[in-house]
Write an enzyme that holds these catalytic residues in place. Structure first.
Site, PDB file in Angstrom:
ATOM      1  CE1 TYR A 298       0.244   5.681   8.944  1.00 25.18           C
ATOM      2  CE2 TYR A 298       1.803   6.198  10.688  1.00 25.18           C
ATOM      3  CZ  TYR A 298       1.280   5.304   9.773  1.00 25.18           C
ATOM      4  OH  TYR A 298       1.788   4.039   9.676  1.00 25.18           O
TER       5      TYR A 298
ATOM      6  CG  ASN B 205      -6.541  -7.604   1.516  1.00 25.00           C
ATOM      7  OD1 ASN B 205      -6.054  -6.570   1.049  1.00 25.00           O
ATOM      8  ND2 ASN B 205      -7.633  -7.614   2.258  1.00 25.00           N
TER       9      ASN B 205
ATOM     10  N   GLY C 192       0.831  -1.214   0.000  1.00 24.57           N
ATOM     11  CA  GLY C 192       0.000   0.000   0.000  1.00 24.57           C
ATOM     12  C   GLY C 192       0.860   1.257   0.000  1.00 24.57           C
TER      13      GLY C 192
ATOM     14  CG  PHE D  62       1.691   0.000   7.118  1.00 25.94           C
ATOM     15  CD1 PHE D  62       2.883  -0.705   7.001  1.00 25.94           C
ATOM     16  CD2 PHE D  62       1.748   1.339   7.452  1.00 25.94           C
ATOM     17  CE1 PHE D  62       4.114  -0.079   7.196  1.00 25.94           C
ATOM     18  CE2 PHE D  62       2.973   1.976   7.654  1.00 25.94           C
ATOM     19  CZ  PHE D  62       4.154   1.262   7.523  1.00 25.94           C
TER      20      PHE D  62
ATOM     21  CB  SER E  65      -5.240   7.988  12.120  1.00 27.44           C
ATOM     22  OG  SER E  65      -5.809   9.180  11.629  1.00 27.44           O
TER      23      SER E  65
ATOM     24  CE  LYS F 127      -5.930   3.222  11.285  1.00 26.81           C
ATOM     25  NZ  LYS F 127      -4.942   2.169  10.924  1.00 26.81           N
TER      26      LYS F 127
ATOM     27  NE  ARG G 103      -7.770  18.077   8.007  1.00 28.31           N
ATOM     28  CZ  ARG G 103      -8.717  18.977   8.261  1.00 28.31           C
ATOM     29  NH1 ARG G 103      -8.370  20.211   8.643  1.00 28.31           N
ATOM     30  NH2 ARG G 103      -9.998  18.667   8.150  1.00 28.31           N
TER      31      ARG G 103
ATOM     32  CG  ASN H 272      -3.755  15.248   6.632  1.00 29.43           C
ATOM     33  OD1 ASN H 272      -3.809  15.417   7.865  1.00 29.43           O
ATOM     34  ND2 ASN H 272      -4.844  15.152   5.893  1.00 29.43           N
TER      35      ASN H 272
ATOM     36  CE1 TYR I  18      -8.856   6.923   9.814  1.00 26.26           C
ATOM     37  CE2 TYR I  18      -8.509   4.683   9.026  1.00 26.26           C
ATOM     38  CZ  TYR I  18      -8.009   5.920   9.396  1.00 26.26           C
ATOM     39  OH  TYR I  18      -6.646   6.158   9.352  1.00 26.26           O
TER      40      TYR I  18
HETATM   41  C1  WQD Z   1      -7.587  17.362   3.756  1.00 23.88           C
HETATM   42  C2  WQD Z   1      -8.197  18.741   3.586  1.00 23.88           C
HETATM   43  C3  WQD Z   1     -10.577  18.708   3.346  1.00 23.88           C
HETATM   44  C4  WQD Z   1     -10.568  16.571  -0.512  1.00 23.88           C
HETATM   45  C5  WQD Z   1      -8.290  11.975   6.416  1.00 23.88           C
HETATM   46  C6  WQD Z   1      -8.479  11.031   7.555  1.00 23.88           C
HETATM   47  C7  WQD Z   1      -7.157  10.711   8.176  1.00 23.88           C
HETATM   48  C8  WQD Z   1      -6.228  10.194   7.106  1.00 23.88           C
HETATM   49  C9  WQD Z   1      -6.052  11.255   6.039  1.00 23.88           C
HETATM   50  C10 WQD Z   1      -6.188   7.817   6.718  1.00 23.88           C
HETATM   51  C11 WQD Z   1      -9.479  18.940   4.372  1.00 23.88           C
HETATM   52  C12 WQD Z   1      -9.914  19.197   2.065  1.00 23.88           C
HETATM   53  C13 WQD Z   1     -10.176  17.190   0.666  1.00 23.88           C
HETATM   54  C14 WQD Z   1     -11.202  17.334  -1.520  1.00 23.88           C
HETATM   55  C15 WQD Z   1     -11.002  19.297  -0.136  1.00 23.88           C
HETATM   56  N1  WQD Z   1      -6.756   9.005   6.535  1.00 23.88           N
HETATM   57  N2  WQD Z   1     -10.385  18.534   0.837  1.00 23.88           N
HETATM   58  N3  WQD Z   1     -11.404  18.679  -1.292  1.00 23.88           N
HETATM   59  O1  WQD Z   1      -9.778  14.571   6.086  1.00 23.88           O
HETATM   60  O2  WQD Z   1      -7.601  15.673   6.871  1.00 23.88           O
HETATM   61  O3  WQD Z   1      -7.813  13.203   6.902  1.00 23.88           O
HETATM   62  O4  WQD Z   1      -7.363  11.475   5.486  1.00 23.88           O
HETATM   63  O5  WQD Z   1      -5.231   7.527   7.361  1.00 23.88           O
HETATM   64  O6  WQD Z   1      -7.348   9.703   9.144  1.00 23.88           O
HETATM   65  O7  WQD Z   1      -9.278  11.653   8.539  1.00 23.88           O
HETATM   66  O8  WQD Z   1      -7.639  14.374   4.726  1.00 23.88           O
HETATM   67  O9  WQD Z   1      -7.088  14.728   2.372  1.00 23.88           O
HETATM   68  O10 WQD Z   1      -9.485  14.110   2.980  1.00 23.88           O
HETATM   69  O11 WQD Z   1      -8.618  16.394   3.525  1.00 23.88           O
HETATM   70  O12 WQD Z   1     -11.183  20.514   0.041  1.00 23.88           O
HETATM   71  O13 WQD Z   1     -11.592  16.830  -2.603  1.00 23.88           O
HETATM   72  O14 WQD Z   1      -8.546  18.894   2.206  1.00 23.88           O
HETATM   73  O15 WQD Z   1     -11.755  19.463   3.632  1.00 23.88           O
HETATM   74  O16 WQD Z   1      -9.512  20.275   4.810  1.00 23.88           O
HETATM   75  P1  WQD Z   1      -8.297  14.554   6.188  1.00 23.88           P
HETATM   76  P2  WQD Z   1      -8.229  14.850   3.324  1.00 23.88           P
END
Ligand code: WQD
Length: 330
Positions: free
Chosen positions: A176, A32, A10, A80, A124, A152, A230, A178, A148
């Site tokens: 983690y 898998n 992954g 992971f 996370s 965690k 983020r 982002n 989800y």
């Molecule tokens: C980031 C920012 C959105 C998509 C999630 C999970 C976290 C981890 C990472 C697994 C936010 C904005 C996003 C889009 C947008 N997952 N956005 N348009 O939500 O911070 O974290 O993913 O391990 O556990 O919670 O990540 O990349 O989805 O969003 O404006 O099409 O981008 O609103 O501010 P997020 P994200």
């Protein structure tokens, strides 16, 4: 050390395999292929010059996993493998609880049975819930906004209790923020099946013309430009953090934020992406996405102090490497 890496084909798993191999560890990958591709194995061979052992199994199946413990001498596990789409977890909670919790319990049980005393878990920042940033490891966890995130938090509790009941079983819970970007070769990167949930892979596909335009989920947050903030961290920095965590694993339960300590807004990331890569990313501001928090970034001091690890790659590195993978991988 001989390290069992679950989900090793992954996004984060494969980059961690590169770093483990570079640090002369032997790697056994189980995956898998539900959200990864077998071709990544060849790419890992190409990057590292070595082909890790690979078994296509489901880590919730105790018999299949026990065969791995019987076939290989394992010194440590980095876990992971798991379902990780926040939105999907809301519509399929049982699948998420079963897969993510049973896999953690199966692996822990077999570690105890075969005296494997080192366990690094992919957690996370979601477990912090909606608390003010910078987020620190000693903060009490808050109920998350989705199954989800709950898987965690519950996995962290399971591993903590198992470690406290079994002196020889040490764990490192890595939270983690982002993860974004790709290995500098452009051979491996973030390659989710279907329409991406996360921001960066969506941006790269818009820039490539595979998706129409980016919807920015809200610009009315209390942030620098109204869009969500983020802590984006380069996946290779994250990989290096895992190698430090398993090499320096001290006894008991260890918790670390793996982030940069710096918050970046959606528009700051999009603008950096366009400037560095000289491409256009058409976007429009739309409604907020339910469940999103305004601001989330790490206090990353503990990992630096105890593991001697600090993220060193810049936002420019992140957007450049993400784009290179998208161009190479189309
Ligand atoms: C980031 C920012 C959105 C998509 C999630 C999970 C976290 C981890 C990472 C697994 C936010 C904005 C996003 C889009 C947008 N997952 N956005 N348009 O939500 O911070 O974290 O993913 O391990 O556990 O919670 O990540 O990349 O989805 O969003 O404006 O099409 O981008 O609103 O501010 P997020 P994200």
């Amino acid at each position: 050390m001989n390290i069992l890496v679950t989900g090793g084909l992954g996004f984060i798993g494969s980059h961690t395999v590169v770093e483990l191999t570079a640090n002369n560890h032997e790697v056994i990958i189980v995956d898998n292929l539900s959200n990864s591709k077998i071709e990544v194995l060849d790419k890992l061979h190409q990057i590292t010059g070595r082909r890790p052992a690979f078994h296509q199994i489901d880590v919730t199946d105790e018999t299949q996993v026990e065969d791995i413990f019987l076939t290989h001498k394992i010194d440590g596990v980095i876990h992971f493998a798991g379902l990780k789409a926040v939105g999907e977890s809301v519509s399929k909670p049982l699948e998420y609880y079963y897969n993510n919790l049973v896999s953690t319990m199966v692996l822990s049980k077999l570690c105890l049975k075969y005296d494997v005393g080192k366990f690094v878990f992919s957690s996370s920042a979601t477990v912090y819930g909606d608390q003010p940033s910078p987020l620190k490891e000693e903060m009490a966890l808050q109920k998350t906004t989705n199954p989800y995130g709950e898987t965690k938090a519950i996995s962290e509790r399971i591993l903590t209790d198992v470690s406290q009941a079994n002196e020889g079983f040490s764990v490192s819970l890595l939270r983690y923020f982002n993860p974004v970007g790709a290995h500098e070769s452009g051979l491996i990167g973030e390659d989710p099946h279907g329409i991406p949930n996360n921001l960066m892979p969506f941006v790269t596909k818009v820039a490539k013309g595979k998706l129409e335009g980016l919807s920015v989920f809200g610009n009315d947050y209390e942030t620098v430009d109204g869009t969500g903030v983020r802590d984006y961290i380069h996946v290779m920095d994250l990989a290096e953090g895992h190698v430090k965590a398993i090499e320096k694993l001290s006894s008991g339960v260890n918790i670390y934020n793996l982030g940069t300590g710096r918050g970046i807004s959606v528009l700051e990331l999009v603008k950096a992406f366009m400037q560095v890569n000289h491409v256009e990313v058409p976007y429009e501001i739309v409604e907020r996405r339910p469940g999103d928090v305004a601001i989330c970034f790490a206090d990353a001091g503990k990992a630096e102090e105890e593991l001697g690890w600090k993220a060193k790659r810049s936002l420019e590195d992140m957007v450049r490497d993400a784009w290179k993978f998208e161009v190479n991988n189309s």
